[in-house]
Scaffold this active site. Structure first.
Site, PDB file in Angstrom:
ATOM      1  N   GLY A 139       0.950  -1.094  -0.052  1.00  0.00           N
ATOM      2  CA  GLY A 139       0.078  -0.074  -0.171  1.00  0.00           C
ATOM      3  C   GLY A 139       0.911   1.245   0.065  1.00  0.00           C
ATOM      4  O   GLY A 139       2.020   1.156   0.153  1.00  0.00           O
ATOM      5  N   GLY A 156       2.785   3.540   1.419  1.00  0.00           N
ATOM      6  CA  GLY A 156       3.502   3.734   2.595  1.00  0.00           C
ATOM      7  C   GLY A 156       4.314   5.260   2.620  1.00  0.00           C
ATOM      8  O   GLY A 156       4.502   5.451   3.892  1.00  0.00           O
ATOM      9  N   GLY A 182       8.325   7.374   5.912  1.00  0.00           N
ATOM     10  CA  GLY A 182       7.259   8.014   4.971  1.00  0.00           C
ATOM     11  C   GLY A 182       7.932   8.964   4.464  1.00  0.00           C
ATOM     12  O   GLY A 182       7.113  10.049   3.932  1.00  0.00           O
ATOM     13  N   ARG A 210       4.050  13.881  -8.387  1.00  0.00           N
ATOM     14  CA  ARG A 210       4.092  13.304  -9.657  1.00  0.00           C
ATOM     15  C   ARG A 210       2.783  13.629 -10.271  1.00  0.00           C
ATOM     16  O   ARG A 210       1.641  13.331  -9.822  1.00  0.00           O
ATOM     17  CB  ARG A 210       4.461  12.148  -9.836  1.00  0.00           C
ATOM     18  N   ARG A 250      -2.778   0.162 -10.069  1.00  0.00           N
ATOM     19  CA  ARG A 250      -1.730  -0.855 -10.077  1.00  0.00           C
ATOM     20  C   ARG A 250      -2.325  -2.138 -10.527  1.00  0.00           C
ATOM     21  O   ARG A 250      -3.517  -2.702  -9.912  1.00  0.00           O
ATOM     22  CB  ARG A 250      -0.782  -0.697  -9.075  1.00  0.00           C
ATOM     23  N   ASP A 308       3.315  -3.944  -8.138  1.00  0.00           N
ATOM     24  CA  ASP A 308       2.890  -3.026  -7.236  1.00  0.00           C
ATOM     25  C   ASP A 308       3.410  -1.425  -8.138  1.00  0.00           C
ATOM     26  O   ASP A 308       2.999  -0.549  -7.675  1.00  0.00           O
ATOM     27  CB  ASP A 308       3.034  -2.868  -6.023  1.00  0.00           C
ATOM     28  N   ASP A 321       7.653   5.798 -10.986  1.00  0.00           N
ATOM     29  CA  ASP A 321       8.217   5.009  -9.732  1.00  0.00           C
ATOM     30  C   ASP A 321       9.800   4.861  -9.998  1.00  0.00           C
ATOM     31  O   ASP A 321      10.209   3.668 -10.040  1.00  0.00           O
ATOM     32  CB  ASP A 321       7.522   4.057  -8.775  1.00  0.00           C
TER      33      ASP A 321
END
Length: 471
Positions: free
Chosen positions: A98, A100, A134, A187, A194, A264, A274
């Protein structure tokens, strides 16, 4: 960093909020609060991307309020959502995933009516942080700026780095000198759904939510119906397979290694995103890896196509919640043909020549790869030297490559970039040289110059030819 002077200012009326994910919010994510950072210093503001969604007219103070403090944008999501998903990480299933250190902050329409997401990285802890802090290092944010700018210039369908704000915290990381500076990044992406989002619903047996998610994707990431698509699930898989095949081809033609192609990290809109341990090839080497922790070479340059196809297979497994196997298998079996077509289309585009047909184009690709393997020449230098069929030096195949290229019609290429003494590239040594003055003297001039140079290269290439399934 100040906006570059060539970036046009669009009227604020282009801002069109579209928080469509709110219809799924009850089960796709968790409302979260952003971190309260001690500082918010604006370091990068992508005016070119902001203009596409009507955010370029914000003052710097307004920008920081929305992109650093995450005050809701007008008529948009009232609170950020940390999205829930599972995923295969290096092909090992992990249900403990998830968002994070990020969340979905807002959704907007661009000038073409496409749904666009504002997603974050380094915005604080969420229920899915797994004991992480985080946060994001400033160096990590700078690397993502560079990756997205270079990929965009080479025609890859990629997220864009919209904003980087330094946050005034000291972070400790094992893979860079610590303590190091911190940042929060935003972004701009065409979706954040996903493959792992579907895997979570399948694992939990949430068939109704799966059907709703399929409908959301078909409605917001439109594409051709494909063959034998009797059901929404099969129609979606056909579209995703075509988009992923195009993404895989775009990585190979760019000479790019993503590094972490987990499920993911696969966006069903077909948009690459990513960027952690990415690299560009210094030479043509299928075994080249980007991540120091990829000890088996699972995501090496030459294995990326296989990995992306495997990930599509995991989406098919998840969609078995809604559909029988045969139409899903048929969709997966189209990956190779889509990939070959995308390679031909994109390879000829980067070479600056017109396509001649899949068989002849595939043979040309093989000659080019063999030439680079034998000579040790990197792909950036190779494509630049052979642009529009020009040679500049004898090839390494006894004239076979030159003879093959001579049969191709060059595409008009008048941009002055092609008269430069050398092409733009982005090897790891240059990345470090760009970061060093930022770390040592807060000097951002090398980064600014590199962004301008990469955008100029992108103008010279022009837009890459899209696939039919591109969302």
């Amino acid at each position: 960093m100040q906006p570059s002077p060539q970036d046009a200012i669009a009227p604020a009326s282009l801002y069109r909020p579209a928080p469509r994910i709110a219809s799924l919010a009850a089960w796709i994510g968790d409302p979260v609060a952003p971190a309260d950072f001690p500082e918010t210093t604006l370091r990068f503001r992508n005016q070119r991307a902001a203009a596409e969604v009507g955010l370029d007219g914000l003052t710097d103070a307004e920008w920081i309020s929305h992109m650093g403090r995450f005050q809701p944008l007008p008529e948009n999501l009232p609170q950020p959502l940390a999205l829930r998903y599972h995923g295969h990480q290096f092909q090992t299933y992990n249900p403990d995933l998830g968002d994070g250190r990020g969340f979905l902050f807002a959704q907007l329409l661009d000038a073409q009516g496409r749904l666009m997401d504002l997603g974050t990285k380094g915005s604080g802890q969420t229920p899915w942080s797994r004991q992480g802090d985080g946060r994001l290092t400033l160096k990590g944010a700078v690397r993502e700026i560079l990756a997205t700018e270079m990929l965009g210039a080479l025609g890859v369908n990629t997220s864009r780095t919209l904003s980087v704000i330094e946050t005034g915290e000291s972070l400790y990381r094992g893979d860079e000198p610590s303590p190091t500076r911190s940042a929060v990044m935003v972004r701009l992406s065409h979706g954040h759904i996903r493959i792992g989002t579907f895997q979570r619903l399948a694992t939990l047996g949430e068939a109704d939510n799966m059907a709703a998610l399929v409908g959301y994707c078909l409605g917001n990431f439109p594409g051709p119906a494909g063959a034998d698509d009797a059901s929404p699930a099969a129609r979606l898989l056909n579209q995703v397979v075509e988009r992923m095949a195009d993404m895989a081809a775009s990585y190979i033609v760019a000479g790019f290694v993503h590094g972490v192609l987990n499920t993911d990290n696969m966006n069903v809109s077909g948009e690459s995103f990513d960027y952690g341990p990415w690299r560009w090839l210094p030479r043509w080497d299928p075994a080249f890896t980007a991540a120091y922790f990829d000890s088996s070479g699972l995501y090496a340059f030459g294995r990326q196509v296989q990995a992306i196809h495997w990930n599509c297979g995991q989406l098919a497994v998840a969609l078995r919640t809604l559909e029988e196997a045969p139409p899903l298998i048929a969709a997966l079996n189209r990956f190779e043909d889509h990939y070959r077509a995308a390679m031909a289309r994109r390879w000829c585009w980067r070479l600056g020549v017109a396509e001649r047909g899949i068989e002849e184009d595939t043979a040309l690709i093989g000659l080019c790869e063999e030439s680079m393997s034998q000579s040790g020449e990197g792909p950036d230098a190779f494509f630049f030297r052979h642009r529009c069929g020009r040679g500049g030096a004898p090839d390494t195949l006894g004239g076979a490559l030159g003879a093959a290229l001579a049969a191709y019609e060059p595409v008009a290429s008048t941009h002055p970039y092609w008269d430069d003494p050398a092409p733009q590239s982005l090897l790891i040594d240059e990345v470090e040289s760009i970061w060093a003055p930022i770390a040592e003297a807060d000097d951002w001039s090398l980064l600014e110059a590199k962004i301008a140079a990469l955008r100029r290269m992108g103008e010279a290439h022009g837009a890459a030819p899209p696939s039919a399934g591109q969302a």
